[in-house]
Scaffold this motif. Structure first.
Motif, PDB file in Angstrom:
ATOM      1  N   HIS A 147      -2.336  45.549  53.498  1.00  0.00           N
ATOM      2  CA  HIS A 147      -3.243  45.591  54.929  1.00  0.00           C
ATOM      3  C   HIS A 147      -4.459  45.451  54.232  1.00  0.00           C
ATOM      4  O   HIS A 147      -5.165  46.029  53.391  1.00  0.00           O
ATOM      5  N   CYS A 148      -5.403  44.378  54.846  1.00  0.00           N
ATOM      6  CA  CYS A 148      -6.762  44.244  54.342  1.00  0.00           C
ATOM      7  C   CYS A 148      -7.428  43.483  55.332  1.00  0.00           C
ATOM      8  O   CYS A 148      -6.727  42.815  56.472  1.00  0.00           O
ATOM      9  N   TYR A 180       0.206  44.514  63.412  1.00  0.00           N
ATOM     10  CA  TYR A 180       1.142  45.611  62.972  1.00  0.00           C
ATOM     11  C   TYR A 180       2.033  45.648  63.963  1.00  0.00           C
ATOM     12  O   TYR A 180       3.171  45.986  63.650  1.00  0.00           O
ATOM     13  N   LYS A 191      -2.170  49.214  50.143  1.00  0.00           N
ATOM     14  CA  LYS A 191      -3.584  49.281  50.671  1.00  0.00           C
ATOM     15  C   LYS A 191      -4.320  49.521  49.663  1.00  0.00           C
ATOM     16  O   LYS A 191      -4.137  50.254  48.522  1.00  0.00           O
ATOM     17  N   PHE A 195      -8.355  55.359  53.595  1.00  0.00           N
ATOM     18  CA  PHE A 195      -8.024  55.025  55.120  1.00  0.00           C
ATOM     19  C   PHE A 195      -8.807  55.658  55.799  1.00  0.00           C
ATOM     20  O   PHE A 195      -9.243  56.697  55.886  1.00  0.00           O
ATOM     21  N   SER A 203      -8.847  50.928  59.155  1.00  0.00           N
ATOM     22  CA  SER A 203      -7.428  50.563  59.366  1.00  0.00           C
ATOM     23  C   SER A 203      -6.817  51.397  60.709  1.00  0.00           C
ATOM     24  O   SER A 203      -7.228  52.148  61.100  1.00  0.00           O
ATOM     25  N   LEU A 207      -0.872  53.015  61.161  1.00  0.00           N
ATOM     26  CA  LEU A 207      -0.349  53.067  60.065  1.00  0.00           C
ATOM     27  C   LEU A 207       0.295  54.468  59.327  1.00  0.00           C
ATOM     28  O   LEU A 207       1.306  54.365  58.909  1.00  0.00           O
TER      29      LEU A 207
END
Length: 545
Positions: A147-148, A180, A191, A195, A203, A207
């Motif tokens: 995730h980025c 997602y 990651k 977060f 994010s 997640l």
């Protein structure tokens, strides 16, 4: 990574357990680097000092600096000479920064340069270990997702793909909540950074509170904490416990129907690097560089907005509730179709349509007579043609400390259209007037404020005229695009940005620009005056929240 996290021995990772739906694993690798820490402290002090001036141009410079550091903290970036290069491009050399902002900022700048050089001499341990870990997971045939931000994907690919035989590509990345939601279940989420709900490290909460995976592998730096309210209230205790400080540990947390085994491994700096002597007395606590809440000179109300990223590092801010006029592949026939698209529905590969048109026989929205502007623009142009470098240096020394001043002056001397092109802030405009007067005695000081009033009036008139023209012409745009089908098809075939004039038969005068869309990023709050202008994407970073 060779070390086994405490609590992992004997049970392996969560995806190997009998009941992965209720037993998940969260491995956190927290890295320390003394030189990077010194750079972070120094740049934070510089940014805070620039924000404290409550000058909008300096706030923009501080935001660019903050954004650069945040990018280094949320990606496996290379520690090399490019970091010092970025700092110098933003702040200039130490001699110039000392003259402009004084010894404190100059000293911080010197510290940041020395720290960046130390970082480059040994490279990033995080980048190396992330690449090794991802390669190990790929060899074990694990289905991973990273995730980025979309613009950071290349940094991850270069780190991983240069370290082993297996390669990662588009299928291994998640960039948005929609991606997602549409993703099938997978094994491991990777990651970099904390977060967070907003900003560059933002994010989706899903997640954590709706995991489609069995394990998280998180790489982060000392001093960065996860948001306490990220995911769900039930996770508050877990997220606040793991700040990245201290030694390795492993906790079991039960929440939202899931049992999480959370292990933290501190990767301390063993290089022995210390701060330069002139930076002695620095505070020991690391700042949270992703949590700056600067005071801004701007007093305008702000609204939620999204950044539409375009080619050549350009972008445009749009209100999140507003539709965008886009070209996309037709769902009913070969070719393309033009439609108003919600921000959430905008996709990479679409083209943003920008209409710079007016009624061919109607009133123009151009600025009225700008007698003062014509004079100072002419005089500034004369100086630039005779001694461009000397004139720009005079402007810098007068107090116009814009990073891209060389491009700005070309805009300022351009003829007035719907607005009088000039510096955004009154302070910078007065600095410009001072230099013009020094170079041309005929430009009377008494005309400075009259010229500034002319600038502000033109900006207000352009906004009013623009909105009126937009509403009047909106219904005619589609008919005009239909007339341009052949020209648009030819432009789309190039795969790049293109422009086409409005057909004479349309009754409109002007042109349509078509800009290829690279993606949309949410998490901005900006005033109305910042919306709907195509600018370098980095200039919008000060509106991240």
């Amino acid at each position: 990574m060779q070390e086994q996290l405490k609590g992992s021995s004997g049970i392996g990772r969560a995806f190997e357990l009998a009941d992965p739906k209720t037993y998940l694993r969260w491995d956190r690798f927290v890295f320390g680097d003394a030189a990077f820490a010194a750079l972070r402290r120094a740049t934070r002090h510089i940014a805070a000092a620039l924000f404290a001036t409550e000058d909008e141009e300096l706030a923009d410079l501080a935001a660019r600096l903050q954004f650069a550091v945040a990018g280094w903290l949320t990606t496996p970036c290379v520690f090399d000479s490019h970091i010092a290069g970025q700092l110098r491009s933003l702040l200039g050399e130490a001699e110039y920064s000392g003259r402009r902002w004084g010894p404190e900022i100059s000293g911080r700048f010197v510290t940041s340069i020395r720290a960046s050089e130390a970082m480059a001499s040994r490279g990033s341990r995080m980048r190396t270990e992330l690449a090794e870990e991802v390669q190990r997971l790929l060899v074990e045939d694990k289905d991973i997702r990273i995730h980025c931000r979309r613009t950071d994907r290349e940094t991850f690919e270069s780190a991983v793909n240069s370290k082993g035989p297996l390669q990662i590509g588009a299928r291994h990345f998640i960039h948005s909540p929609r991606e997602y939601r549409n993703s099938p279940a997978f094994d491991i989420l990777v990651k970099v950074g904390p977060f967070r709900r907003h900003g560059i490290a933002g994010s989706p909460d899903a997640l954590i509170n709706a995991p489609k995976f069995n394990s998280i592998v998180q790489f982060t730096w000392d001093g960065l904490v996860d948001d306490a309210d990220f995911g769900a209230d039930a996770f508050d205790a877990m997220l606040t416990h793991h700040t990245g400080a201290g030694t390795s540990g492993d906790d079991v947390v039960e929440a939202c129907g899931f049992r999480w085994h959370v292990g933290t491994l501190a990767r301390k700096d063993e290089s022995g690097w210390t701060l330069p002597s002139d930076a002695a007395g620095e505070e020991s606590d690391l700042p949270d560089d992703l949590d700056i809440r600067p005071r801004r000179a701007n007093k305008d109300p702000v609204a939620r907005s999204a950044l539409v990223r375009l080619d050549r590092d350009m972008g445009i801010l749009q209100p999140t509730h507003a539709d965008l006029l886009c070209l996309r592949k037709s769902t009913s026939a070969p070719g393309f179709e033009a439609d108003w698209v919600e921000c959430d529905e905008v996709r990479e590969g679409m083209f943003l349509v920008l209409a710079d048109v007016e009624e061919a026989a109607g009133a123009s929205s151009a600025a009225g007579p700008s007698l003062h502007a014509e004079t100072w623009k002419h005089l500034l142009g004369v100086s630039l043609r005779s001694d461009r470098e000397g004139t720009i240096n005079r402007l810098r020394h007068a107090g116009i400390d814009l990073a891209g001043i060389a491009n700005s002056v070309d805009n300022w001397v351009s003829p007035s259209t719907n607005v009088v092109h000039a510096p955004l802030s009154e302070r910078h405009f007065m600095c410009l007037m001072k230099v013009v007067t020094e170079l041309h005695a005929e430009w009377d000081r008494r005309r400075w404020h009259l010229a500034w009033r002319e600038v502000t009036q033109s900006r207000g008139e352009a906004i009013v005229a623009g909105f009126a023209e937009h509403e009047k012409l909106r219904d005619r745009v589609f008919a005009t695009l239909d007339l341009m089908t052949l020209a648009i098809t030819e432009g789309l075939a190039t795969g790049s940005d293109f422009s086409r004039p409005a057909p004479v038969s349309s009754g409109l005068r002007g042109a349509f620009s078509f800009r290829r869309i690279l993606g949309v990023e949410r998490g901005f709050r900006a005033p109305q005056r910042e919306m709907r202008h195509v600018r370098p994407s980095i200039s919008f970073t000060k509106w991240l929240y």
